[in-house]
Design a protein around this motif. Structure first.
Motif, PDB file in Angstrom:
ATOM      1  N   GLU A  50       0.274  -1.463  -0.230  1.00  0.00           N
ATOM      2  CA  GLU A  50       0.023  -0.315   0.376  1.00  0.00           C
ATOM      3  C   GLU A  50       1.363   0.941   0.250  1.00  0.00           C
ATOM      4  N   THR A  51       1.884   0.877   0.314  1.00  0.00           N
ATOM      5  CA  THR A  51       3.085   1.868   0.227  1.00  0.00           C
ATOM      6  C   THR A  51       3.896   2.252  -0.523  1.00  0.00           C
ATOM      7  N   VAL A  52       4.661   1.603  -1.448  1.00  0.00           N
ATOM      8  CA  VAL A  52       5.239   1.452  -2.373  1.00  0.00           C
ATOM      9  C   VAL A  52       5.696  -0.106  -3.047  1.00  0.00           C
ATOM     10  N   GLY A  84      22.451  -1.942  -6.076  1.00  0.00           N
ATOM     11  CA  GLY A  84      22.891  -1.001  -5.435  1.00  0.00           C
ATOM     12  C   GLY A  84      23.052  -0.329  -3.837  1.00  0.00           C
ATOM     13  N   ARG A  85      22.808  -0.860  -3.065  1.00  0.00           N
ATOM     14  CA  ARG A  85      22.563  -0.462  -1.769  1.00  0.00           C
ATOM     15  C   ARG A  85      23.933  -0.464  -0.922  1.00  0.00           C
ATOM     16  N   PRO A  86      23.856   0.583  -0.230  1.00  0.00           N
ATOM     17  CA  PRO A  86      24.561   0.573   0.533  1.00  0.00           C
ATOM     18  C   PRO A  86      25.200   0.122   1.969  1.00  0.00           C
ATOM     19  N   ASP A 146      25.942  -0.352   4.493  1.00  0.00           N
ATOM     20  CA  ASP A 146      25.517   0.044   6.145  1.00  0.00           C
ATOM     21  C   ASP A 146      23.697   0.093   6.403  1.00  0.00           C
ATOM     22  N   ASN A 147      23.142  -0.170   5.120  1.00  0.00           N
ATOM     23  CA  ASN A 147      21.465   0.407   5.463  1.00  0.00           C
ATOM     24  C   ASN A 147      20.771  -0.090   5.782  1.00  0.00           C
ATOM     25  N   PRO A 148      20.059  -0.792   6.185  1.00  0.00           N
ATOM     26  CA  PRO A 148      19.592  -1.985   7.019  1.00  0.00           C
ATOM     27  C   PRO A 148      18.388  -2.384   6.328  1.00  0.00           C
ATOM     28  N   SER A 206      11.770  -6.110   7.951  1.00  0.00           N
ATOM     29  CA  SER A 206      11.376  -7.280   7.274  1.00  0.00           C
ATOM     30  C   SER A 206       9.604  -7.017   7.417  1.00  0.00           C
ATOM     31  N   HIS A 207       8.620  -7.994   6.869  1.00  0.00           N
ATOM     32  CA  HIS A 207       7.459  -7.867   6.002  1.00  0.00           C
ATOM     33  C   HIS A 207       7.161  -8.897   6.707  1.00  0.00           C
ATOM     34  N   VAL A 208       5.946  -9.081   7.478  1.00  0.00           N
ATOM     35  CA  VAL A 208       5.211 -10.271   8.483  1.00  0.00           C
ATOM     36  C   VAL A 208       4.027 -10.379   7.748  1.00  0.00           C
ATOM     37  N   VAL A 248      10.186  -3.737  11.044  1.00  0.00           N
ATOM     38  CA  VAL A 248       9.190  -4.899  10.638  1.00  0.00           C
ATOM     39  C   VAL A 248       7.822  -3.857  10.807  1.00  0.00           C
ATOM     40  N   ARG A 249       7.329  -4.933   9.018  1.00  0.00           N
ATOM     41  CA  ARG A 249       5.194  -3.946   9.149  1.00  0.00           C
ATOM     42  C   ARG A 249       4.999  -5.377   9.094  1.00  0.00           C
ATOM     43  N   MET A 250       3.832  -4.660   9.051  1.00  0.00           N
ATOM     44  CA  MET A 250       2.446  -6.177   8.572  1.00  0.00           C
ATOM     45  C   MET A 250       2.290  -4.920   7.250  1.00  0.00           C
ATOM     46  N   GLU A 295       6.685   5.422   1.065  1.00  0.00           N
ATOM     47  CA  GLU A 295       6.996   4.819   2.049  1.00  0.00           C
ATOM     48  C   GLU A 295       6.373   4.674   3.737  1.00  0.00           C
ATOM     49  N   SER A 296       6.554   3.502   4.047  1.00  0.00           N
ATOM     50  CA  SER A 296       5.698   3.704   5.436  1.00  0.00           C
ATOM     51  C   SER A 296       6.408   4.605   6.626  1.00  0.00           C
ATOM     52  N   THR A 297       5.294   5.260   7.533  1.00  0.00           N
ATOM     53  CA  THR A 297       6.376   5.550   8.172  1.00  0.00           C
ATOM     54  C   THR A 297       7.194   4.868   9.599  1.00  0.00           C
ATOM     55  N   LEU A 321      11.243   8.282  12.084  1.00  0.00           N
ATOM     56  CA  LEU A 321      12.813   7.698  12.103  1.00  0.00           C
ATOM     57  C   LEU A 321      12.046   8.684  10.637  1.00  0.00           C
ATOM     58  N   ARG A 322      10.852   8.308  10.311  1.00  0.00           N
ATOM     59  CA  ARG A 322      10.711   8.771   8.810  1.00  0.00           C
ATOM     60  C   ARG A 322       9.023   8.786   8.826  1.00  0.00           C
ATOM     61  N   PRO A 323       8.633  10.217   8.552  1.00  0.00           N
ATOM     62  CA  PRO A 323       7.117  10.505   8.173  1.00  0.00           C
ATOM     63  C   PRO A 323       6.802   9.998   7.358  1.00  0.00           C
ATOM     64  N   PRO A 355      19.579   4.777   9.352  1.00  0.00           N
ATOM     65  CA  PRO A 355      20.608   4.834   8.276  1.00  0.00           C
ATOM     66  C   PRO A 355      20.352   5.349   7.161  1.00  0.00           C
ATOM     67  N   GLY A 356      19.392   4.719   6.534  1.00  0.00           N
ATOM     68  CA  GLY A 356      18.970   5.120   5.222  1.00  0.00           C
ATOM     69  C   GLY A 356      18.653   6.614   5.261  1.00  0.00           C
ATOM     70  N   MET A 357      17.968   8.116   6.452  1.00  0.00           N
ATOM     71  CA  MET A 357      19.082   8.963   6.109  1.00  0.00           C
ATOM     72  C   MET A 357      19.647   9.596   5.970  1.00  0.00           C
TER      73      MET A 357
HETATM   74  O1  TXA Z   1       7.252   1.199   2.678  1.00  0.00           O
HETATM   75  C1  TXA Z   1       7.972   0.699   3.455  1.00  0.00           C
HETATM   76  O2  TXA Z   1       8.261   0.982   4.078  1.00  0.00           O
HETATM   77  C2  TXA Z   1       8.964   0.077   2.113  1.00  0.00           C
HETATM   78  C3  TXA Z   1       7.665  -0.905   1.666  1.00  0.00           C
HETATM   79  C4  TXA Z   1       8.702  -2.115   0.935  1.00  0.00           C
HETATM   80  O3  TXA Z   1       7.374  -1.565   3.173  1.00  0.00           O
HETATM   81  N1  TXA Z   1      10.105  -0.352   1.905  1.00  0.00           N
HETATM   82  C5  TXA Z   1      11.064   0.773   2.461  1.00  0.00           C
HETATM   83  O4  TXA Z   1      12.084   0.298   2.802  1.00  0.00           O
HETATM   84  O5  TXA Z   1      11.241   2.294   2.638  1.00  0.00           O
HETATM   85  P1  TXA Z   1      13.269   0.697   3.164  1.00  0.00           P
HETATM   86  O6  TXA Z   1      14.210  -0.028   3.032  1.00  0.00           O
HETATM   87  O7  TXA Z   1      13.290   1.603   1.284  1.00  0.00           O
HETATM   88  O8  TXA Z   1      13.644   2.200   3.952  1.00  0.00           O
HETATM   89  C6  TXA Z   1      13.780   1.665   5.259  1.00  0.00           C
HETATM   90  C7  TXA Z   1      14.220   2.217   6.258  1.00  0.00           C
HETATM   91  C8  TXA Z   1      15.488   2.976   6.159  1.00  0.00           C
HETATM   92  O9  TXA Z   1      15.562   4.566   6.292  1.00  0.00           O
HETATM   93  C9  TXA Z   1      16.504   2.027   6.312  1.00  0.00           C
HETATM   94  O10 TXA Z   1      17.815   2.561   6.881  1.00  0.00           O
HETATM   95  C10 TXA Z   1      15.487   1.957   7.828  1.00  0.00           C
HETATM   96  O11 TXA Z   1      14.226   1.313   7.060  1.00  0.00           O
HETATM   97  N2  TXA Z   1      15.755   0.955   8.890  1.00  0.00           N
HETATM   98  C11 TXA Z   1      16.287   0.161   7.887  1.00  0.00           C
HETATM   99  N3  TXA Z   1      16.623  -0.608   9.057  1.00  0.00           N
HETATM  100  C12 TXA Z   1      16.272   0.010  11.167  1.00  0.00           C
HETATM  101  C13 TXA Z   1      17.125   0.134  11.916  1.00  0.00           C
HETATM  102  N4  TXA Z   1      17.323  -1.247  12.446  1.00  0.00           N
HETATM  103  N5  TXA Z   1      17.517   1.007  12.878  1.00  0.00           N
HETATM  104  C14 TXA Z   1      17.318   2.367  12.155  1.00  0.00           C
HETATM  105  N6  TXA Z   1      15.997   2.289  11.034  1.00  0.00           N
HETATM  106  C15 TXA Z   1      15.973   1.695  10.085  1.00  0.00           C
END
Ligand code: TXA
Ligand code: MG
Length: 328
Positions: A32-34, A55-57, A59-61, A64-66, A110-112, A170-172, A184-186, A215-217
Motif C-alpha cells: 500500500e506504500t510503494v 546497489g544499496r550501501p 550499512d543500510n539495514p 522485514s515484512h510479516v 518490521v512492518r505488516m 514509504e511507511s512511517t 525516523l521517517r514520516p 541509516p537510510g536518511m
Molecule cells: O513502505 C515501506 O517501508 C517500503 C515497503 C516496500 O514496505 N519499504 C521501504 O524500505 O521503504 P527501505 O529499506 O527503502 O526503507 C527502510 C528505512 C531505511 O531508511 C532504513 O535505513 C531504515 O528504514 N531502517 C531499517 N532498519 C532500521 C533499524 N534497525 N533502525 C533504524 N532504521 C532502520
C-alpha cells in the motif's frame, strides 16, 4: 537473468512468487506504500542479492515484512508497550516499527503491510520477507510495476504487478526501543495519529543535525536529474516568486503546482501535483520520474504545510531537492 512480470490477479501468480522467495530468489511486489523488493529475510544469501540488485550501501539495514504476530515473534526479542499499542492500532498498515532483534544486540525494523497481495505472498512464502523499496538506490521509490521494471529489469526474478500503490510514500518508521518513541521517517501514519495513542513522540527525521538514527536518511534520495527548488510560503507569494523565477526560461524549466494553481502559470511548462495531500503523496514519485523523462533542467515545486501527511511529503521533497528550499 530474465525478469518475469505477472499480474497479481493471474491465477497462480502469487504462489509462483512465493516459490521464488522460498527458493532464495527475489520478487518485487506491491504494497500500500510503494513496491518492495522481497527476499527471504532468514536467508543471508537472498538478502545479499537484494543489496546487489539495488546497489544499496551495505550499512543500510533491510526491514522485514510479516503476515501475523507469530512471524514477528520469530525475529524480535521483546515487544514494548508502545509497540504493542501501535501494532493494535495500525497493523496491518503503513507503519514500520523498530524492535530489539532476537538473538542479537541489534535492532530490526518490521512492518505488516495491508495490501492483500503482499499479505498473501508473505503467508504463502511462510517466512518474514525482507523488502526495501524496489528501486535502484538513490532513485525515487517505485509506485507502479513499470517503475520497478525500468530500474531492475534483468536483475531480479519476478515482478508481481498489482497496479498503482495507494499511499505512494514509504511507511512511517518509528523507533520503539527508545522512550519516548522517535519517528525516523514520516509517512501516511502521521505523528498526530501516533500521538493520539501513545502520547508525545520525538521527530528525528532531518539528516545532517546529528548522526541519523535511520541509516537510510544519510543517503541522497529520490533525486531526479533536474535541479529542484521547493518554494514555501503563503500561496500567492509562492506563485509570484515562481512566476518571477520562470519569467524568461525555455521548456527545460517547469513548475510543479497544486491543481488549484495551475491556471496561474500561463506560458510555463506545468506539472499538476494534485489537489489534496493524499493525491500529491500518491503522485509524487511518479512525477519525479516524469521530470527525468521530460529531460528537464530545473523544476520549481510548490511546497505544502508540514502538518499531517504534509510532513511526509515535504520530507521527500526536501531530500529530492537536496535541501534547496526557498522561503518566501
Ligand atoms: O513502505 C515501506 O517501508 C517500503 C515497503 C516496500 O514496505 N519499504 C521501504 O524500505 O521503504 P527501505 O529499506 O527503502 O526503507 C527502510 C528505512 C531505511 O531508511 C532504513 O535505513 C531504515 O528504514 N531502517 C531499517 N532498519 C532500521 C533499524 N534497525 N533502525 C533504524 N532504521 C532502520
Ligand atoms: Mg528506499
Amino acid at each position: 537473468m530474465k525478469t518475469i512480470v505477472l499480474k497479481a490477479n493471474n491465477p497462480g501468480a502469487i504462489s509462483h512468487a512465493a516459490d521464488i522467495i522460498k527458493g532464495g530468489g527475489l520478487v518485487a511486489f506491491p504494497t500500500e506504500t510503494v513496491y518492495g523488493l522481497g527476499g527471504n529475510a532468514l536467508d543471508n544469501a537472498a538478502c545479499a542479492k537484494i543489496y546487489e540488485a539495488k546497489g544499496r550501501p551495505s550499512d543500510n539495514p533491510l526491514i522485514s515484512h510479516v503476515a501475523d504476530v507469530e512471524q514477528l515473534k520469530q525475529i524480535v526479542s521483546h515487544i514494548t508497550q508502545s509497540a504493542e499499542i501501535l501494532i493494535k492500532q495500525f497493523w496491518p498498515g503503513p507503519l514500520t516499527i523498530i524492535f530489539p532483534e532476537k538473538n542479537s544486540k541489534n535492532t530490526i525494523g518490521v512492518r505488516m503491510p495491508e495490501n492483500p497481495t503482499a499479505l498473501d505472498l508473505i503467508r504463502r512464502a511462510g517466512v518474514p520477507v525482507a523488502a526495501p523499496s524496489a528501486n535502484i538506490s538513490g532513485s525515487p521509490s517505485p509506485t507502479t510495476a513499470e517503475h520497478v521494471l525500468n530500474d531492475l529489469d534483468g536483475k531480479i526474478d519476478m515482478i508481481l504487478d498489482g497496479g498503482k500503490c495507494l499511499h505512494g510514500l514509504e511507511s512511517t518508521v518509528i523507533d520503539c526501543t527508545v522512550a519516548p518513541a522517535a519517528i525516523l521517517r514520516p509517512g501516511a501514519i502521521t505523528k498526530e495519529m501516533i500521538e493520539g495513542f501513545i502520547g508525545s513522540v520525538i521527530l528525528a527525521t532531518e539528516a545532517g543535525k546529528n548522526t541519523p538514527k535511520a541509516p537510510g536518511m544519510k543517503y541522497r534520495h529520490y533525486a531526479p536529474k533536474a535541479r529542484l527548488t521547493v518554494v514555501v510560503g503563503e500561496n500567492n507569494m509562492v506563485i509570484d516568486n515562481i512566476l518571477r523565477l520562470t519569467a524568461n526560461v525555455d521548456e527545460q524549466y517547469a513548475v510543479m503546482a497544486h491543481s488549484k494553481n495551475i491556471d496561474r502559470y500561463l506560458g510555463r511548462v506545468v506539472i499538476n501535483m494534485g489537489a489534496e495531500n493524499k493525491d500529491i503523496a500518491a503522485n509524487l514519485f511518479a512525477l519525479l520520474r516524469k521530470c527525468d523523462d521530460m529531460g528537464l533542467k530545473e523544476v520549481f515545486v510548490e511546497g505544502v504545510a508540514e502538518t499531517g501527511l504534509g510532513l511526509a511529503i515535504m520530507n521527500r521533497l526536501k531530500k529530492a531537492a537536496s535541501f534547496n528550499i526557498l522561503e518566501v
